[in-house]
Structure formats: structure tokens, C-alpha cells
Design a protein around this motif. Structure first.
Motif, PDB file in Angstrom:
ATOM      1  N   VAL A 218       0.871  -1.204   0.019  1.00 12.00           N
ATOM      2  CA  VAL A 218      -0.126  -0.046  -0.060  1.00 12.00           C
ATOM      3  C   VAL A 218       0.880   1.335   0.073  1.00 12.00           C
ATOM      4  O   VAL A 218       0.566   2.185  -0.586  1.00 12.00           O
ATOM      5  CB  VAL A 218      -0.768   0.154   1.176  1.00 12.00           C
TER       6      VAL A 218
ATOM      7  N   SER B  54      -2.260  -2.308  -4.932  1.00 14.01           N
ATOM      8  CA  SER B  54      -3.052  -1.082  -5.126  1.00 14.01           C
ATOM      9  C   SER B  54      -2.466  -0.032  -6.113  1.00 14.01           C
ATOM     10  O   SER B  54      -1.839   0.624  -5.774  1.00 14.01           O
ATOM     11  CB  SER B  54      -3.120  -0.515  -3.556  1.00 14.01           C
TER      12      SER B  54
ATOM     13  N   SER C 123      -6.594  -1.773  -1.800  1.00 10.44           N
ATOM     14  CA  SER C 123      -5.738  -1.722  -0.561  1.00 10.44           C
ATOM     15  C   SER C 123      -6.437  -2.351   0.761  1.00 10.44           C
ATOM     16  O   SER C 123      -5.789  -2.910   1.706  1.00 10.44           O
ATOM     17  CB  SER C 123      -5.132  -0.240  -0.389  1.00 10.44           C
TER      18      SER C 123
ATOM     19  N   LYS D 285      -8.213   2.197  -5.950  1.00 15.59           N
ATOM     20  CA  LYS D 285      -6.923   2.109  -5.369  1.00 15.59           C
ATOM     21  C   LYS D 285      -7.422   1.852  -3.810  1.00 15.59           C
ATOM     22  O   LYS D 285      -7.016   0.910  -2.876  1.00 15.59           O
ATOM     23  CB  LYS D 285      -6.143   3.165  -5.180  1.00 15.59           C
TER      24      LYS D 285
END
Length: 604
Positions: free
Chosen positions: A208, A574, A568, A564
Motif C-alpha cells: 500500500v 493497490s 488496498s 486504489k
């Protein structure tokens, strides 16, 4: 300090409860499911407990991001308040006015009741969340119970979620608080991460944050598990300090020496290698040798016979809630009705990490014709073995699979996988490649991953194993529980422990999934069309928001960021690219997805 050195966009191991960094372990999914169950139940208490740093607040933050727009929330962070202070804080959170000079319990309750009735008339719900609830006094707890008496003839007007440490369980077990305890409709205790999950947790946070390479070797993550006891906050502190030390030394990966130094700084007096929660820490304090022997025997028996479930300790008192404990329930809110019919098509999801292939030309086409449901409902619903029904339990299930004559045929395993969708290939099909599946309206995803990835994708898959002589054998994974899974081989189902599955499986898998309309490959920023519309509507469903308006929807920066964030929090890469894994996961959490579920979620 070390962000630029390792190429991070931001610090990966901050202890702030950022939902983007939430690693959805099986325990965290169950915790979130309990909270959502409480929101849907429209009244009563939901209790979430866990050790300090277990991730309770982060799970709650994730819940807040998924609440529909018609839910008003009052979040109490500091519960060390008097009854009057608590009620005034609730009024402040909900924007309820009250006179400054005339403050009394009756005044606050009357104002709150009036607000709740008005909100209910406007179709709005109200939720009260209290963090660190173990610090609430008995008097305040009793007043909170009385707030649940605010109701109409049909439903409660206020839902309440209590987050607290294990001491809260002891408080609520007191006879004086039995009335409150009986109003708890769902309870869950969030335990520590397992050894495998700690490694996945670390890699998830690094991903992430934008990491481009592995920074924690397997041996180091194993030591982090021992040091932290699987508590996420301690893992964050250890990893953050270890990365700082690695940066200071000019190294590219964390080594054991650096971790030990970080552990001394973070854990203080604790000797590196001894977990905060390690049973060995207590056994060494034992003064009587025979008791140690007895303890060792009990521990051996405990692990040999399998860890008993502790879910019964937290079962709710309500008659409707036990289903939350007996089987997995949908993790996310029920999607709103009235979605655009153009996007109610199909799919499943995945991320661009997998390899897509075409489908064999000799497969019988047309099974998923345009306008049809895309599968035989009777076959699909009845063909996926779940739970313990029909399984052959064996202490060494993989060995049983290996000895099966049919396990040497990948073709047979893929045929079984296709039959779970209610479809049948022609006899002369060439199964050497996973091509031609699109003639059924399906796509094929072949990749290498782990069990956590399969949980996220939530679809049955063919797994590749390798024996001691280097020969491949195959099994179709049809169910994945907390401690075991079910593998279909020939005409029988074999129960396999997850430990054995993890040890024997090399990570290769193949699954079939149903793409959304107008799918021609991964979607990136700037793309448009039916797929962009499908993604936008599905994200709106997941978050309980109003669907986007307008005929032309472009996959712009806002939508990319939404993807994204979704990726995540689901353990996907992501990168904002909408590939198969992202599509599969989106479809699994919204209406119109796959008729099959690997984990036993409720199919919508």
C-alpha cells in the motif's frame, strides 16, 4: 526519514488507524461482519473486544467508510465521562442544540429522543460508537442501556457499538449489568494474527505504501511474529524501527541483528525473542517442575486434537444473531436497490497480477448466451460442496489426494471446476491450455498466490501440487474455512487442514470467472465505456453511496483513487488498474456476482 530511501509514498507502519492499510485477515473480516450485522439490525448493542493494538479502531474506521449516506454517527473517543458529559457529547456529535445553562439528564434524553424520532421520519438511522469502552463507569453503562429504550412501536432508534479491551467482558458479566448484557445482539473478540498472517500483513502494508521489493525475509517475519505475539500495533512499531535501522546502515533488507536491536528499543526490558504474549514467558516462572510437565502434556494434547473454537464464548443473546457465528455472512452492506440495469450483469474480480488465457475452441459455446444468467442455477447451487457435508476427513488429506488416480490429470480437475458452474465440455476438448473458456462467457485466471489471495477472490480453483519425485498432481478446492478446506477429487471430497495445504501447495492455481459487460482487458485511467460504468456503479454499491449520474463515465483520477482504496483494503495490489482480481472482488461484494463462493459467503 527512510521513505525516499526505500521508495515509499508514505510511512507504511504508522500506528494511526488508517482504513487503507487494514489487512483483512479472517478475524478482521469476521469482526467487520459483526459490526455490519449490528448496523443492519437497527437497534441493540454490538460488542467488539480485543487486546491493545489488535486493530479494533481500524476495523471500526473501515466500517465508517462503508456506511450508507443515511446513517448519522456519533463517535465517542474519550469515554471517561459523567452521565451528563456523555449525553452532551452525543448531542454535540449529532448536532442537537441544547441550552448552555440548563443541563440535566432529562433535558439531554428528551432532546435526543426528539432528534431520533425526526431522523427516523426522514428515513435516517443513527449509530453511537464508543471506543475504549472498558473505561466506562457502571453508572454510565446503565445510562447507555437506557438509551436503547428510545424506540418506535417497531424498532429501536439508536444502534450502539462498544469497542473495548478484554476487561470490558469482565465488567459486562457482573450481575448488576445483566440487563445490558442481554441486549447485546452480536459479540466478537478480535484475536492476534497467526504466523502466516503476520507475513501477509507486513507485505500488505508495504504494498500500500508503494514498496517495490521485499524488505523482510521470511525468517525475520517469523521472529517478528514471536516478538509481537501477532498484535498489529507491535508489528508496526517493530517494523518501523527495523526499517529505520536498516536505512541507517545503508542496507536494502532487514536482517536479524537489526530486528533484535529494534526489539530492544521498542519492547524495552523484554528480551528479544520472547513474545509479549509468549506462554514460555510464564512457564519459566513456574516453580514446580511436575506442573510444567502437566502443562506440556496439556499443550501437546491441545494442538494434536485441534484448537477448539472459542466463538461460543461470544455468541449473541438475540435469536437472530447466531447465524453470524455459524457461517460467514456478507462482509459488506446489502447493496441499494434500483441500480442501473445496464450494470447488473455479471462478474467476478481480480487484479492484473494474474495471467489470462483464451479458451479451447472445442468447448461447447453459447452456454452463457447474452441475456441469460450465464450458468445452470440448479447445478451451480448444488454442485459446490461446503462445510463438512459429504467430505472424507483424513489426517493426511493431501497424501490421500496424491494416491488418487484421478489427481494426476489436470484435465479432470478443470472439468470438475467447470461442472461447478453447471457447464460441461465436449469429450474431445484439449485441456493442455486454459483457452476457449470465453465461449461459455467465462474467463480463465492462472496465477501463483496464497490462501489469503484465494479468500479474497472467493471462487473455487484448481490447485497444483508436487510430490517428492517432482511430479504434479491436482485437486479442485471447493471450500476454504478457518482451519480446513475441501478438495474435490474424482467423485469424493477430501477434508484438508490449512497447515497441510499451505505446506504441500506450491501456490499455482487456476480459476474461472465471469467478466462484466464490454470487458476486453484491464482498464486504466482515461478509459471509458460500459466497463467504466460497471466499476463506478459497483464501487457505489460497496460504499452505500448514490450511483453516479450521466451517460458517459470516464475512469478518471477520482475513480482511480476509489479503486486504489478498494484494492488496498482487500489485500489486492493497490495500483488503480482494474484487472481480473479487482473485478472478481467487486462482483463478490455486490449484486449480480458469481453464483459460487469458496468461503461460504451468502451469494447475492
Amino acid at each position: 526519514m527512510y521513505r525516499d530511501y526505500f521508495g515509499f509514498r508514505e510511512a507504511p507502519f504508522s500506528i494511526a488507524p488508517d482504513p487503507r492499510y487494514l489487512y483483512m485477515s479472517e478475524k478482521h473480516r469476521e469482526a467487520l461482519a459483526h459490526l455490519l450485522f449490528g448496523v443492519r439490525s437497527e437497534g441493540g448493542f454490538v460488542l467488539l473486544t480485543g487486546e491493545v493494538g489488535a486493530g479494533k479502531t481500524t476495523v471500526c474506521r473501515c466500517l465508517l467508510e462503508q456506511l450508507p449516506e443515511n446513517v448519522d454517527v456519533a463517535f465517542i473517543f474519550n469515554p471517561k465521562l459523567t452521565v451528563e458529559e456523555l449525553l452532551s457529547t452525543i448531542c454535540d456529535e449529532l448536532g442537537i442544540p441544547y441550552p448552555e445553562k440548563q443541563k440535566s439528564v432529562k433535558l439531554f434524553v428528551d432532546r435526543l429522543n426528539g432528534h431520533l424520532l425526526e431522523a427516523h421520519a426522514r428515513g435516517r438511522s443513527t449509530l453511537l460508537i464508543i471506543d475504549e469502552a472498558q473505561n466506562l463507569s457502571r453508572t454510565v453503562l446503565e445510562q447507555i442501556r437506557l438509551l436503547t429504550n428510545l424506540e418506535t412501536n417497531r424498532q429501536k432508534l439508536l444502534g450502539i457499538i462498544l469497542l473495548g479491551q478484554p476487561e470490558l467482558l469482565q465488567t459486562l458479566s457482573e450481575p448488576k449489568l445483566r440487563q445490558l448484557s442481554q441486549r447485546i445482539i452480536a459479540r466478537y473478540h478480535l484475536g492476534p494474527l497467526s504466523k502466516r498472517e503476520v507475513g501477509d500483513y507486513i507485505n500488505h502494508r508495504l504494498s500500500v505504501a508503494g514498496a517495490r521489493e521485499a524488505l523482510f525475509p521470511q525468517a525475520v517475519t517469523a521472529r517478528i511474529y514471536r516478538l509481537s505475539g501477532g498484535i498489529p500495533r507491535l508489528i508496526n512499531l517493530l517494523c518501523d524501527r527495523a526499517l529505520l535501522g536498516t536505512y541507517a546502515q545503508g542496507k536494502r533488507t532487514v536482517d536479524m541483528k537489526t530486528l533484535k536491536r529494534a526489539a530492544r528499543e521498542v519492547l524495552g526490558h523484554l528480551r528479544p525473542g520472547v513474545s509479549v504474549l509468549s506462554p514460555m514467558h510464564w512457564w519459566k516462572a513456574a516453580a514446580v517442575f511436575p506442573l510444567v510437565l502437566i502443562s506440556g502434556w496439556v499443550a501437546t494434547h491441545y494442538w494434536q486434537t485441534g484448537r477448539p473454537s472459542v466463538e461460543h464464548l461470544f455468541r449473541p443473546f438475540s435469536g437472530t444473531a447466531p447465524s453470524v457465528h455459524r457461517r460467514p455472512i456478507p462482509i459488506f452492506m446489502k447493496p441499494s436497490q434500483g441500480m442501473d440495469p445496464q450494470v447488473n450483469g455479471s462478474p467476478t474480480a481480480s487484479s492484473a497480477a494474474g495471467t489470462e488465457t483464451e479458451s479451447p475452441p472445442s468447448l461447447r459455446p453459447g452456454a452463457l448466451a447474452e441475456g441469460s444468467s450465464g450458468f445452470s442455477a440448479e447445478k451451480a447451487e448444488g454442485g459446490l460442496p461446503t462445510g463438512s457435508e459429504g467430505r472424507e476427513t483424513a489426517p493426511n488429506g493431501i497424501a490421500l489426494l496424491e494416491k488418487s488416480a484421478g489427481s494426476r490429470s489436470e484435465e479432470m480437475a478443470l472439468r470438475k471446476l467447470l461442472s461447478l458452474w453447471g457447464l460441461e465440455p465436449v469429450q474431445e476438448q484439449d485441456w493442455r491450455t486454459c483457452s476457449g473458456i470465453d465461449s461459455f462467457g467465462l474467463r480463465c485466471l492462472s496465477d501463483r498466490g496464497n490462501l489469503q489471495e484465494l479468500r479474497v477472490l472467493d471462487l473455487p480453483a484448481v490447485l497444483r501440487f508436487r510430490d517428492s519425485q517432482g511430479r504434479d498432481f491436482f485437486g479442485t478446492l471447493t471450500w476454504l474455512g478457518e482451519n480446513e478446506g475441501t478438495i474435490l477429487c474424482e467423485d469424493r471430497s477430501i477434508s484438508v487442514s490449512l497447515k497441510e495445504l499451505t505446506d504441500k501447495w506450491n501456490g499455482d492455481y487456476t480459476l474461472f470467472w465471469k467478466p462484466p459487460p464490454d470487458y476486453r482487458g484491464s482498464m486504466r485511467e482515461g478509459d471509458g465505456g460500459a466497463l467504466a460504468r460497471w466499476v463506478a456503479f459497483r464501487l457505489a454499491q460497496v460504499h452505500g453511496r448514490k450511483p453516479p449520474s450521466g451517460d458517459e463515465i470516464v475512469f478518471d483520477g477520482t475513480l482511480v483513487q476509489g479503486v486504489k482504496d478498494f484494492q488496498s483494503t482487500r489485500g489486492l495490489k493497490s495500483d488503480g488498474v482494474v484487472g481480473p482480481k479487482t473485478l472478481i472482488r467487486l462482483a463478490a461484494e455486490t449484486a449480480g456476482g458469481s453464483p459460487l463462493s469458496l468461503t461460504g459467503r451468502e451469494v447475492r
